[in-house]
Design a protein around this motif. Sequence first.
Motif, mmCIF file in Angstrom:
data_model
loop_
_atom_site.group_PDB
_atom_site.id
_atom_site.type_symbol
_atom_site.label_atom_id
_atom_site.label_comp_id
_atom_site.label_asym_id
_atom_site.label_seq_id
_atom_site.Cartn_x
_atom_site.Cartn_y
_atom_site.Cartn_z
ATOM 1 N N GLY A 225 -1.602 -8.162 3.975
ATOM 2 C CA GLY A 225 -2.173 -6.832 4.118
ATOM 3 C C GLY A 225 -3.680 -6.874 4.071
ATOM 4 O O GLY A 225 -4.293 -7.936 4.139
ATOM 5 N N THR A 229 -7.235 -1.219 2.553
ATOM 6 C CA THR A 229 -6.319 -0.076 2.613
ATOM 7 C C THR A 229 -5.432 0.035 1.382
ATOM 8 O O THR A 229 -5.159 1.141 0.919
ATOM 9 C CB THR A 229 -5.435 -0.165 3.868
ATOM 10 O OG1 THR A 229 -4.728 -1.418 3.866
ATOM 11 C CG2 THR A 229 -6.282 -0.070 5.134
ATOM 12 N N GLU A 230 -4.963 -1.090 0.846
ATOM 13 C CA GLU A 230 -4.087 -1.026 -0.323
ATOM 14 C C GLU A 230 -4.126 -2.350 -1.069
ATOM 15 O O GLU A 230 -4.100 -3.423 -0.458
ATOM 16 C CB GLU A 230 -2.645 -0.704 0.097
ATOM 17 C CG GLU A 230 -1.708 -0.477 -1.080
ATOM 18 C CD GLU A 230 -0.317 -0.061 -0.640
ATOM 19 O OE1 GLU A 230 0.505 0.265 -1.512
ATOM 20 O OE2 GLU A 230 -0.050 -0.061 0.580
ATOM 21 N N VAL A 231 -4.164 -2.250 -2.395
ATOM 22 C CA VAL A 231 -4.191 -3.422 -3.275
ATOM 23 C C VAL A 231 -2.998 -3.338 -4.215
ATOM 24 O O VAL A 231 -2.698 -2.261 -4.742
ATOM 25 C CB VAL A 231 -5.516 -3.469 -4.070
ATOM 26 C CG1 VAL A 231 -5.442 -4.453 -5.225
ATOM 27 C CG2 VAL A 231 -6.670 -3.828 -3.139
ATOM 28 N N PRO A 232 -2.284 -4.450 -4.445
ATOM 29 C CA PRO A 232 -1.126 -4.406 -5.343
ATOM 30 C C PRO A 232 -1.488 -3.936 -6.748
ATOM 31 O O PRO A 232 -2.492 -4.369 -7.322
ATOM 32 C CB PRO A 232 -0.635 -5.857 -5.366
ATOM 33 C CG PRO A 232 -1.128 -6.442 -4.080
ATOM 34 C CD PRO A 232 -2.454 -5.775 -3.823
ATOM 35 N N THR A 258 -10.897 0.519 -3.203
ATOM 36 C CA THR A 258 -9.470 0.260 -3.090
ATOM 37 C C THR A 258 -8.969 -0.539 -4.296
ATOM 38 O O THR A 258 -7.893 -0.269 -4.841
ATOM 39 C CB THR A 258 -9.162 -0.501 -1.784
ATOM 40 O OG1 THR A 258 -9.749 0.203 -0.682
ATOM 41 C CG2 THR A 258 -7.667 -0.611 -1.549
ATOM 42 N N SER A 261 -8.723 1.736 -7.341
ATOM 43 C CA SER A 261 -7.587 2.658 -7.316
ATOM 44 C C SER A 261 -6.301 1.989 -7.789
ATOM 45 O O SER A 261 -5.368 2.675 -8.227
ATOM 46 C CB SER A 261 -7.392 3.211 -5.904
ATOM 47 O OG SER A 261 -6.947 2.198 -5.008
ATOM 48 N N ALA A 262 -6.231 0.655 -7.713
ATOM 49 C CA ALA A 262 -5.027 -0.056 -8.146
ATOM 50 C C ALA A 262 -5.081 -0.496 -9.597
ATOM 51 O O ALA A 262 -4.055 -0.880 -10.165
ATOM 52 C CB ALA A 262 -4.810 -1.288 -7.262
#
Length: 341
Positions: A225, A229-232, A258, A261-262
């Motif tokens: 990924g 956009t997105e992190v685990p 990002t 936020s995770a």
Amino acid sequence: MTPEEQSALLMRVSTGSWLIHALNAVAQLGVPDALDDEPRPVEEFAAGLGADADALGRTLRALAALDFFTEGPRGHFALNEAARLLRADSPAPLRAFLSVGVERVLPLFGELEHTLRTGRPAAEKIYGMPYFEYLDSHPEADRAFTRSLGRSAAAFFDTALDRMDLDGARHLVDLGGGDGTLIELALRRHPRLTATLLDRPGMLGAARERMREAGLADRCALVGGSFFTEVPAGGDVYCVARCLHNWDDDTARTLLRTVRSAMALDARLLIVEDVVAEGPATATAGYSDLVMMLIGGRERTLAEYRALLDDTGLALTGARPIGTVAAPRLHLVEAVPVPPE
């Protein structure tokens, strides 16, 4: 500047390009591994390396004149301290740096004028797209790039782990972890640690192979990924190693937001990057920043890292030099989430 100093300066300028090609060529042949401190005739080792003795001897003479290798009796060559750095077993991975330099960096400098005129990365002109988009769409080039970085990274990631406090950590999330070099070293050191590696899907093959060969596949999840956009979630330690300098400030802020936020409030962020000193640049720092400029990134001072963190909900809590031979400006920069108001 004296005439002798002027001549020496002109020589350094005029030999830069051919020197890196010549050093890379003899390193790829394995010449440094075939020599030691006692001079050997070139005819004695050239054939075993698959080289023409005359061409190799003339190349080594030219390199010896610039203090790489030592020439004894005519046609006899030995290692010196500089040439020893080119050996495969050298702790300073100069051979890997030379390979990346010839294959990746020199073409970028051929388009430096484009960047000077437009402010846009030279890589976009060469590849017709941003550099990492090119790697995404060319898997073989991506794998070669990963292998080169992995060879050079092991030397300083091991030292970086000496500075990281992972004794009480449960789960490490490595963002942009490449072939898994850092995670493998961390998991070997900390038997109760588990990990997640996030990187572009095309990068995961090398990491999967490394984890399998190391017997660590059951302790490391691999996620394809984009960290834009997105992190685990779920990590108590997040690591961004040798990634932030790939990007301009706006893009780096997107990445850090990002990550933030995770992160839980008790999580930590560890950034492994060169930190440039305030004031006039050294030659190596200036060169490194130009390379990053040509692919779309930049090297930064600690104040500039602090500003990025402040803008993205993170607070700088410390910065410690790592300082290896291969990466003398490398630092471990630590940050924690700022609680929401």
